[in-house]
Design a protein around this motif. Sequence first.
Motif, PDB file in Angstrom:
ATOM      1  N   UNK A 472      22.882  19.026 -33.358  1.00  0.00           N
ATOM      2  CA  UNK A 472      23.992  19.928 -33.139  1.00  0.00           C
ATOM      3  C   UNK A 472      23.784  21.315 -33.690  1.00  0.00           C
ATOM      4  N   UNK A 473      22.979  21.445 -34.731  1.00  0.00           N
ATOM      5  CA  UNK A 473      22.760  22.769 -35.318  1.00  0.00           C
ATOM      6  C   UNK A 473      22.098  23.700 -34.308  1.00  0.00           C
ATOM      7  N   UNK A 474      21.048  23.227 -33.666  1.00  0.00           N
ATOM      8  CA  UNK A 474      20.330  24.093 -32.721  1.00  0.00           C
ATOM      9  C   UNK A 474      21.207  24.451 -31.525  1.00  0.00           C
ATOM     10  N   UNK A 475      21.965  23.480 -31.034  1.00  0.00           N
ATOM     11  CA  UNK A 475      22.864  23.762 -29.909  1.00  0.00           C
ATOM     12  C   UNK A 475      23.928  24.777 -30.301  1.00  0.00           C
ATOM     13  N   UNK A 476      24.545  24.588 -31.454  1.00  0.00           N
ATOM     14  CA  UNK A 476      25.576  25.518 -31.896  1.00  0.00           C
ATOM     15  C   UNK A 476      25.029  26.931 -32.038  1.00  0.00           C
ATOM     16  N   UNK A 477      23.845  27.076 -32.619  1.00  0.00           N
ATOM     17  CA  UNK A 477      23.291  28.414 -32.810  1.00  0.00           C
ATOM     18  C   UNK A 477      22.937  29.067 -31.473  1.00  0.00           C
ATOM     19  N   UNK A 478      22.428  28.286 -30.537  1.00  0.00           N
ATOM     20  CA  UNK A 478      22.140  28.852 -29.212  1.00  0.00           C
ATOM     21  C   UNK A 478      23.432  29.298 -28.533  1.00  0.00           C
ATOM     22  N   UNK A 479      24.476  28.474 -28.676  1.00  0.00           N
ATOM     23  CA  UNK A 479      25.746  28.833 -28.044  1.00  0.00           C
ATOM     24  C   UNK A 479      26.381  30.046 -28.723  1.00  0.00           C
ATOM     25  N   UNK A 480      26.402  30.040 -30.047  1.00  0.00           N
ATOM     26  CA  UNK A 480      27.017  31.139 -30.782  1.00  0.00           C
ATOM     27  C   UNK A 480      26.318  32.471 -30.497  1.00  0.00           C
ATOM     28  N   UNK A 481      25.023  32.415 -30.222  1.00  0.00           N
ATOM     29  CA  UNK A 481      24.279  33.635 -29.906  1.00  0.00           C
ATOM     30  C   UNK A 481      24.761  34.271 -28.612  1.00  0.00           C
ATOM     31  N   UNK A 482      25.429  33.488 -27.755  1.00  0.00           N
ATOM     32  CA  UNK A 482      25.907  34.013 -26.465  1.00  0.00           C
ATOM     33  C   UNK A 482      27.365  34.421 -26.497  1.00  0.00           C
ATOM     34  N   UNK A 483      28.066  34.110 -27.593  1.00  0.00           N
ATOM     35  CA  UNK A 483      29.487  34.393 -27.673  1.00  0.00           C
ATOM     36  C   UNK A 483      29.686  35.861 -28.031  1.00  0.00           C
ATOM     37  N   UNK A 484      30.462  36.544 -27.237  1.00  0.00           N
ATOM     38  CA  UNK A 484      30.703  37.972 -27.472  1.00  0.00           C
ATOM     39  C   UNK A 484      31.921  38.165 -28.358  1.00  0.00           C
TER      40      UNK A 484
END
Length: 484
Positions: A472-484
């Motif tokens: 979940x850590x890697x998924x969350x960081x990838x997703x958060x990187x796209x959140x404006x």
Amino acid sequence: MLTIRLAPRRAVSGVLALPVAGSGSTDLARPRDDVALLPEDAAAEAAALVDDADNPGRAGATQILPRPLRRPERLLLVGVGAGDEAGWRAAGAALARQSESTARTVALPPDCDPSVVRGLAEGLWLASYQFVAGGRRRRRGAITVAVDGHERYADALTQAKATVEASCLARDLTNTPSSRKNPAWFAQQVQQAATSRPELSVTVRGPRELAAEGFGGILAVGGGSATPPRFVELSYRPRGARTHVVLVGKGITFDTGGISIKTLDGMKLMRKDMGGAAAVAAATIGAADLGFRTRITTLIPLAENAVSGGSFRPGDIIRHYDGATSEITNTDAEGRLVLADALGYAVRRLRPDVLVNLATLTGANAVALGKRTAAMYSDNDTLAGAFADAAAAAGERVWRMPLPEDYVAYLASDLADLYSAPTQGAGSVVAALYLREFTGDLRDRWLHLDMSAPSWSDRPVDELAKGATGWGVRTLLRWLATVD
């Protein structure tokens, strides 16, 4: 942590790793001048080995060619599959499991995408992880990544390192035995991490605050333990943030099942029942290290579900933070009770733009999807799609599951607002529907990940070490990187 250095390509002594493409192509395996500087005899031997091997380009496949008294002394041919980030991650993991006593050089193709370096580095570092009694074993050794224009790959390496450090923190927290890891200890670990990062702040509520503010689910679950519950609120507030995300993670530091006690087999790995809490805490720390621009509030309800005269019972009715009540049908369905308090708090007090929770919630997740895939629930197609994309990029699998409206009737109790754990089946789905009842007007901006099975690996596989995976850590960081 294993040292990874970027450097321009050059003639190599020692051990040289060369990439091999999959899909029947051996172009990358042919050590041309634009991949590595090799003497003619080494190039010919490598080509012959690839021609003779069975599927040498499969991601993570390795072929070893000793060359005593010559340079390089050994060639490692490693498959990269299609050559995408996932293939290079698998290649990095395979290289990490080779001898750690020798310095190695990995030659990359010219003008490769920065995702190649990120995938390779993540695979190398994640597969090098090892937890032993007393903590993580620090892996020694160095690997040089040889590629022309190496300066332009520095940012990819930085992203990989921050992601892996966060993932390994989550692994450390989850692997720690519960004889040491109680709610107070976990809260202290989060406080210590935040102390060294001024952009983070932490509030910890103990039993008195929880009782005064009405966190009935957390108090009920933690009432049978000699180590009282905690509620951690970790905040990251970068300047200029336009979007506020709340992350919630289930933090059961050990789960006996309570009065509805588990079997020995069901209980012996329950130190991992706070894997969701570890993931959201570590991802928030990673987001701060990477300088993300999104405001993040992370809520971690922590309790130990133990058996004593103070334990909550089947048939009890508890009142949650938002005022809703639950009739307890099974004390081994405790995670949803602490999450309900946290979700209600997020809706009433924080009012975020997006609400995401991670939990090692049900064994039904594994029955449906196996050991490597988390169940994903959301009524928001855009949010679910963004998470699926992030998980695919990160190398963590999710599968979207339904939220059937007719199953909501299973939750109806004669004595309370909800049954905590209806018995009609569809365990993971009904647990998700129960949680949705506490999302209020954020229902259409909420996402739930049931990740009990992929939070633990019984053996080393790909980039996963045996034990906690930090899922979940890697998924969350990838997703958060796209959140404006």
